[in-house]
Design a protein around this motif. Structure first.
Motif, PDB file in Angstrom:
ATOM      1  N   ASN B  35       0.806  -1.214   0.000  1.00 54.61           N
ATOM      2  CA  ASN B  35       0.000   0.000   0.000  1.00 54.61           C
ATOM      3  C   ASN B  35       0.838   1.263   0.000  1.00 54.61           C
ATOM      4  O   ASN B  35       1.987   1.270   0.461  1.00 54.61           O
ATOM      5  CB  ASN B  35      -0.850   0.050   1.283  1.00 54.61           C
ATOM      6  N   TRP B  47      -5.532   6.891   2.373  1.00 57.43           N
ATOM      7  CA  TRP B  47      -5.103   5.706   1.657  1.00 57.43           C
ATOM      8  C   TRP B  47      -5.077   6.022   0.172  1.00 57.43           C
ATOM      9  O   TRP B  47      -6.068   6.510  -0.387  1.00 57.43           O
ATOM     10  CB  TRP B  47      -6.051   4.554   1.949  1.00 57.43           C
ATOM     11  N   GLY B 103      -0.110  -4.839   3.992  1.00 59.58           N
ATOM     12  CA  GLY B 103      -1.248  -5.389   4.718  1.00 59.58           C
ATOM     13  C   GLY B 103      -2.582  -5.183   4.046  1.00 59.58           C
ATOM     14  O   GLY B 103      -2.738  -4.379   3.129  1.00 59.58           O
ATOM     15  N   PHE B 104      -3.560  -5.932   4.541  1.00 60.74           N
ATOM     16  CA  PHE B 104      -4.953  -5.780   4.122  1.00 60.74           C
ATOM     17  C   PHE B 104      -5.833  -5.704   5.363  1.00 60.74           C
ATOM     18  O   PHE B 104      -6.545  -4.731   5.559  1.00 60.74           O
ATOM     19  CB  PHE B 104      -5.373  -6.974   3.238  1.00 60.74           C
ATOM     20  N   HIS B 105      -5.745  -6.718   6.194  1.00 61.30           N
ATOM     21  CA  HIS B 105      -6.467  -6.698   7.472  1.00 61.30           C
ATOM     22  C   HIS B 105      -5.618  -5.967   8.496  1.00 61.30           C
ATOM     23  O   HIS B 105      -5.059  -6.546   9.411  1.00 61.30           O
ATOM     24  CB  HIS B 105      -6.766  -8.127   7.913  1.00 61.30           C
ATOM     25  N   GLY B 106      -5.555  -4.668   8.325  1.00 59.50           N
ATOM     26  CA  GLY B 106      -4.639  -3.867   9.119  1.00 59.50           C
ATOM     27  C   GLY B 106      -3.290  -3.766   8.417  1.00 59.50           C
ATOM     28  O   GLY B 106      -2.817  -4.719   7.803  1.00 59.50           O
ATOM     29  N   LEU B 107      -2.700  -2.595   8.510  1.00 61.23           N
ATOM     30  CA  LEU B 107      -1.397  -2.327   7.872  1.00 61.23           C
ATOM     31  C   LEU B 107      -0.335  -2.564   8.929  1.00 61.23           C
ATOM     32  O   LEU B 107      -0.140  -1.728   9.831  1.00 61.23           O
ATOM     33  CB  LEU B 107      -1.382  -0.896   7.343  1.00 61.23           C
ATOM     34  N   ASP B 108       0.345  -3.712   8.837  1.00 62.72           N
ATOM     35  CA  ASP B 108       1.177  -4.133   9.954  1.00 62.72           C
ATOM     36  C   ASP B 108       2.636  -3.746   9.853  1.00 62.72           C
ATOM     37  O   ASP B 108       3.363  -3.814  10.861  1.00 62.72           O
ATOM     38  CB  ASP B 108       1.051  -5.651  10.176  1.00 62.72           C
ATOM     39  N   TRP B 110       5.163  -0.620   8.230  1.00 65.40           N
ATOM     40  CA  TRP B 110       5.186   0.688   7.585  1.00 65.40           C
ATOM     41  C   TRP B 110       6.632   1.118   7.334  1.00 65.40           C
ATOM     42  O   TRP B 110       7.529   0.785   8.114  1.00 65.40           O
ATOM     43  CB  TRP B 110       4.542   1.750   8.478  1.00 65.40           C
TER      44      TRP B 110
END
Lengths: 106, 120
Positions: B35, B47, B103-108, B110
């Motif tokens: 992302n 986003w 991530g998709f289910h939360g951006l884990d 960065w």
């Protein structure tokens, strides 16, 4: 797009107390909600995903829940390092959207 | 442990194209969502979009924020372990800190973020 509204904008809490942060979605996001912590000059850090699942390494004083369209992040027994801005984010509907943040002051 | 690092010009002229690269260290890019997010004082966290690729199924997809009016291209280069962002026809409103994230289910995971200023 889904509008995420966080309250309050600022929360002042004493060390050892509990902080409760709210996030409301303008439409259903199911359980596809995450919470992040951001300190000055740093990237956000994932705290919670799937409404209530703590990310790896997150202390258990961070907990989260949902009641209908309202989501809550609770920080139990606040510590000085918890001073930060907290954001909610929905990933149920594209575009993914973030709340405007709640600043927690210790 | 996976780490992300953004790179690219810190200054872009109005009407030109903003180009950023995110280098992924320590791990495969396959089967993850990659992302771009930006943050400006006026708009908070926004986003931008993601790109996804699965080596096992040879399936890929991208998705971006309609508010950016089709100015966004996100692509993955698995041979270099990098993904990139191109944002065309920039204006001062595109000035922000740009983050890459997984991530998709939360951006884990960065990156540290890179500041991009649009100015002549």
């Amino acid at each position: 797009e889904v509008v995420m509204t966080q309250s309050p904008a600022t929360l002042s809490v004493s060390p050892g107390e509990r902080a409760t942060l709210s996030c409301r979605a303008s439409q259903s996001v199911s359980t596809n909600l995450a919470w992040y912590q951001q300190k000055p000059g740093q990237a956000p850090r994932l705290l919670i995903y799937g409404t209530s699942i703590r990310a790896t390494g997150i202390p258990d004083r961070f907990s989260a829940s949902r009641s209908g369209a309202e989501f809550t992040l609770t920080i139990g027994s606040l510590q000085s390092e918890d001073s930060a801005v907290y954001y909610c984010q929905q990933y149920n509907n594209r575009p993914w959207t973030f709340g405007q943040g709640t600043k927690v002051e210790i | 442990q996976v780490q992300l690092q953004e790179s690219g010009p810190g200054l872009v002229k109005p009407s030109e194209t903003l180009s950023l690269t995110c280098t992924v260290s320590a791990g495969s890019m396959s089967s993850f969502y990659w992302n771009w997010i930006r943050q400006s004082p006026g708009k908070g966290l926004e986003w931008i979009g993601y790109s996804y690729f699965s080596a096992s199924t040879n399936f890929g997809s991208t998705n971006d924020n309609p508010s950016l009016e089709s100015r966004v291209t996100i692509s993955i280069d698995t041979s270099k372990n990098q993904f990139s962002l191109k944002l065309t026809s920039v204006t001062a409103a595109d000035t922000a800190v740009y983050y890459c994230a997984r991530g998709f289910h939360g951006l884990d995971v960065w990156g540290q973020g890179t500041t991009v200023t649009v100015s002549s």
